[in-house]
Enzyme design. Structure first.
Site, PDB file in Angstrom:
ATOM      1  N   LYS A  67       0.822  -1.213   0.000  1.00  0.00           N
ATOM      2  CA  LYS A  67       0.000   0.000   0.000  1.00  0.00           C
ATOM      3  C   LYS A  67       0.854   1.260   0.000  1.00  0.00           C
ATOM      4  O   LYS A  67       0.456   2.284  -0.538  1.00  0.00           O
ATOM      5  CB  LYS A  67      -0.961   0.003   1.189  1.00  0.00           C
ATOM      6  CG  LYS A  67      -2.099  -0.969   0.983  1.00  0.00           C
ATOM      7  CD  LYS A  67      -3.372  -0.485   1.633  1.00  0.00           C
ATOM      8  CE  LYS A  67      -4.518  -1.412   1.268  1.00  0.00           C
ATOM      9  NZ  LYS A  67      -5.711  -1.208   2.046  1.00  0.00           N
ATOM     10  N   LYS A 120      -3.967 -10.292  -6.957  1.00  0.00           N
ATOM     11  CA  LYS A 120      -5.215 -10.506  -6.220  1.00  0.00           C
ATOM     12  C   LYS A 120      -6.360  -9.673  -6.797  1.00  0.00           C
ATOM     13  O   LYS A 120      -6.138  -8.530  -7.198  1.00  0.00           O
ATOM     14  CB  LYS A 120      -4.954 -10.078  -4.766  1.00  0.00           C
ATOM     15  CG  LYS A 120      -5.974 -10.494  -3.777  1.00  0.00           C
ATOM     16  CD  LYS A 120      -5.679  -9.882  -2.410  1.00  0.00           C
ATOM     17  CE  LYS A 120      -6.011  -8.403  -2.371  1.00  0.00           C
ATOM     18  NZ  LYS A 120      -5.958  -7.798  -1.033  1.00  0.00           N
ATOM     19  N   LYS A 139     -10.541  -4.207  -5.216  1.00  0.00           N
ATOM     20  CA  LYS A 139     -11.477  -3.149  -5.607  1.00  0.00           C
ATOM     21  C   LYS A 139     -10.783  -1.997  -6.350  1.00  0.00           C
ATOM     22  O   LYS A 139     -11.432  -1.228  -7.032  1.00  0.00           O
ATOM     23  CB  LYS A 139     -12.259  -2.633  -4.390  1.00  0.00           C
ATOM     24  CG  LYS A 139     -11.484  -2.539  -3.100  1.00  0.00           C
ATOM     25  CD  LYS A 139     -12.405  -2.495  -1.875  1.00  0.00           C
ATOM     26  CE  LYS A 139     -11.639  -2.793  -0.603  1.00  0.00           C
ATOM     27  NZ  LYS A 139     -12.443  -3.151   0.541  1.00  0.00           N
TER      28      LYS A 139
HETATM   29  P1  TYM Z   1     -10.344  -5.927   3.268  1.00  0.00           P
HETATM   30  O1  TYM Z   1     -11.371  -4.888   3.500  1.00  0.00           O
HETATM   31  O2  TYM Z   1      -9.235  -5.632   2.346  1.00  0.00           O
HETATM   32  O3  TYM Z   1     -10.967  -7.277   2.764  1.00  0.00           O
HETATM   33  C1  TYM Z   1     -12.078  -7.866   3.375  1.00  0.00           C
HETATM   34  C2  TYM Z   1     -11.993  -9.361   3.476  1.00  0.00           C
HETATM   35  O4  TYM Z   1     -12.027  -9.952   2.179  1.00  0.00           O
HETATM   36  C3  TYM Z   1     -10.892 -10.741   1.969  1.00  0.00           C
HETATM   37  N1  TYM Z   1     -10.487 -10.555   0.565  1.00  0.00           N
HETATM   38  C4  TYM Z   1     -10.271 -11.566  -0.275  1.00  0.00           C
HETATM   39  N2  TYM Z   1     -10.361 -12.896  -0.121  1.00  0.00           N
HETATM   40  C5  TYM Z   1     -10.079 -13.671  -1.187  1.00  0.00           C
HETATM   41  N3  TYM Z   1      -9.700 -13.167  -2.393  1.00  0.00           N
HETATM   42  C6  TYM Z   1      -9.597 -11.839  -2.591  1.00  0.00           C
HETATM   43  N4  TYM Z   1      -9.235 -11.361  -3.779  1.00  0.00           N
HETATM   44  C7  TYM Z   1      -9.890 -10.969  -1.499  1.00  0.00           C
HETATM   45  N5  TYM Z   1      -9.901  -9.620  -1.357  1.00  0.00           N
HETATM   46  C8  TYM Z   1     -10.275  -9.392  -0.079  1.00  0.00           C
HETATM   47  C9  TYM Z   1      -9.846 -10.230   2.927  1.00  0.00           C
HETATM   48  O5  TYM Z   1      -8.895 -11.211   3.223  1.00  0.00           O
HETATM   49  C10 TYM Z   1     -10.693  -9.863   4.110  1.00  0.00           C
HETATM   50  O6  TYM Z   1     -10.993 -10.983   4.895  1.00  0.00           O
HETATM   51  N6  TYM Z   1      -7.642  -5.517   7.413  1.00  0.00           N
HETATM   52  C11 TYM Z   1      -8.858  -6.071   6.867  1.00  0.00           C
HETATM   53  C12 TYM Z   1     -10.114  -5.547   7.545  1.00  0.00           C
HETATM   54  C13 TYM Z   1     -10.113  -5.707   9.013  1.00  0.00           C
HETATM   55  C14 TYM Z   1     -10.317  -6.907   9.741  1.00  0.00           C
HETATM   56  C15 TYM Z   1     -10.254  -6.543  11.112  1.00  0.00           C
HETATM   57  C16 TYM Z   1     -10.527  -8.228   9.356  1.00  0.00           C
HETATM   58  C17 TYM Z   1      -9.956  -4.706   9.932  1.00  0.00           C
HETATM   59  N7  TYM Z   1     -10.055  -5.189  11.188  1.00  0.00           N
HETATM   60  C18 TYM Z   1     -10.402  -7.503  12.130  1.00  0.00           C
HETATM   61  C19 TYM Z   1     -10.663  -9.192  10.380  1.00  0.00           C
HETATM   62  C20 TYM Z   1     -10.602  -8.817  11.730  1.00  0.00           C
HETATM   63  C21 TYM Z   1      -8.915  -5.700   5.399  1.00  0.00           C
HETATM   64  O7  TYM Z   1      -8.293  -4.798   4.937  1.00  0.00           O
HETATM   65  O8  TYM Z   1      -9.788  -6.427   4.684  1.00  0.00           O
END
Ligand code: TYM
Length: 334
Positions: free
Chosen positions: A118, A200, A203
């Site tokens: 990032k 990956k 969005k």
């Molecule tokens: P974020 O918002 O980037 O993504 C949300 C969730 O979706 C999963 N994900 C994917 N899984 C499979 N293939 C993909 N291409 C893909 N893109 C996204 C991510 O692994 C995630 O589970 N840091 C986290 C948000 C967060 C969080 C937490 C999660 C903040 N606090 C506490 C669990 C517990 C994040 O950026 O996810």
């Protein structure tokens, strides 16, 4: 005879409202949240405080936070069973994050691969928030004495850091936090971009990414254009056939079929048949979610009720952990 009440184990997970929900976040996270909601006591969060680690348009962030809740519900999460809330409504997340930041090493945070990626993407705006982001995530998880964190593969390192921080704190002050485990699905843990199967699905790359709210026409167009290879066999081979392997994984996760069943179904058929078939499976998967989400979005009062009640409940649980932490580190009781 005394009846033994078995306390359910707890889940916490969240998604940033920094963009529209994607097929990746559905398969990596939300689908499993839905599957686990009966067996666990679950908190599902809209992590808006995480989202501002990169610049957001305020009106869009506000709209997305609410529509993300509508989409959670449309995906099958029941607000009566789960605590669903918006992170910034529970100030204990920020408060615990400060404390945990004092038990996290600069070196540990520097090693986070998502921070490295990032900070390259946003080279003109590498904020302290982006750097300490995993500490806030650890606070989210530890605040609720979480046992299980269902996430995609890309979040594994963050959950491991969270465990390290918890272990360190417990070692210094006696048991305070439950040690959480990551729950990473067998199928769909890392959905790849349709335009570039080496990276990956995310969005920030709208062409290679399917959004839950995409129209059936858009979904079909994206799958028909998906990058594959110059062979013809529909076979799972991650190294040599990354595009086809990704499409097969999506197909299995969307239909519940095994890899072997999927390979047999398309044996002897070319990509011209296979790619639209994957598109159709995804269209059918998302059709009811899109419809239900549009319906729920009309009822703002209902959504407000859900997130307010969720935050009340979450605050109650969070206060218990935070008071314990404040006492242990030596803060004077109020
Ligand atoms: P974020 O918002 O980037 O993504 C949300 C969730 O979706 C999963 N994900 C994917 N899984 C499979 N293939 C993909 N291409 C893909 N893109 C996204 C991510 O692994 C995630 O589970 N840091 C986290 C948000 C967060 C969080 C937490 C999660 C903040 N606090 C506490 C669990 C517990 C994040 O950026 O996810």
């Amino acid at each position: 005879m005394e009846e033994k009440v078995m306390k359910k184990k707890r889940i916490f997970s969240g998604i940033q409202p920094s963009g529209e929900l994607t097929l990746g976040s559905y398969m990596g996270a939300i689908k499993n949240w839905v599957d686990l909601q009966d067996a666990y006591e679950c908190l599902y969060c809209i992590v808006d405080m995480h989202a501002i680690t990169v610049r957001q348009d305020p009106a869009t962030l506000r709209r997305r936070s609410v529509s993300q809740l509508a989409q959670y519900i449309a995906c099958g999460l029941d607000p009566k069973k789960n605590i669903m809330f918006i992170q910034s409504h529970v100030p204990q997340h920020a408060e615990l994050s400060w404390v945990l930041g004092c038990y996290t090493q600069f070196g540990e945070l520097s090693r986070m691969t998502q921070f490295k990626a990032k900070s390259q993407q946003h080279a003109d705006n590498i904020t302290a928030g982006l750097f300490t982001y995993p500490v806030l995530m650890a606070a989210d998880i530890l605040l609720y004495q979480t046992d299980l964190v269902p996430v995609g593969e890309d979040q594994r390192q963050h959950v491991e850091l969270c465990r390290d921080i918890a272990q360190r704190f417990n070692g210094l002050y006696s048991d305070t936090f439950t040690l959480p485990e990551a729950f990473i699905p067998k199928m769909g843990a890392r959905v790849m971009s349709l335009g570039n199967p080496e990276s990956k699905m995310s969005k920030s790359d709208p062409d290679g990414c399917v959004f839950l709210m995409d129209s059936p026409e858009d979904i079909m167009r994206k799958f028909k254009r998906a990058v594959t290879d110059c062979e013809t066999a529909v076979k799972f081979d991650k190294v040599n056939k990354a595009g086809i392997s990704n499409l097969l994984t999506i197909y299995c996760a969307a239909t519940g079929k095994t890899m072997q069943q999927a390979e047999e179904e398309f044996a002897g058929q070319g990509y011209g048949v296979f790619k639209p078939a994957v598109g159709e499976a995804v269209v059918e998967l998302l059709r009811p979610i899109r419809k239900e989400s549009q319906r729920i979005m009309q009822d703002k009062a209902y959504l407000e009720g859900v997130y307010k009640e969720g935050a009340d409940h979450a605050r109650y649980l969070a206060t218990k952990t935070l008071s314990k932490v404040y006492r242990k580190v030596g803060f004077v009781a109020k």
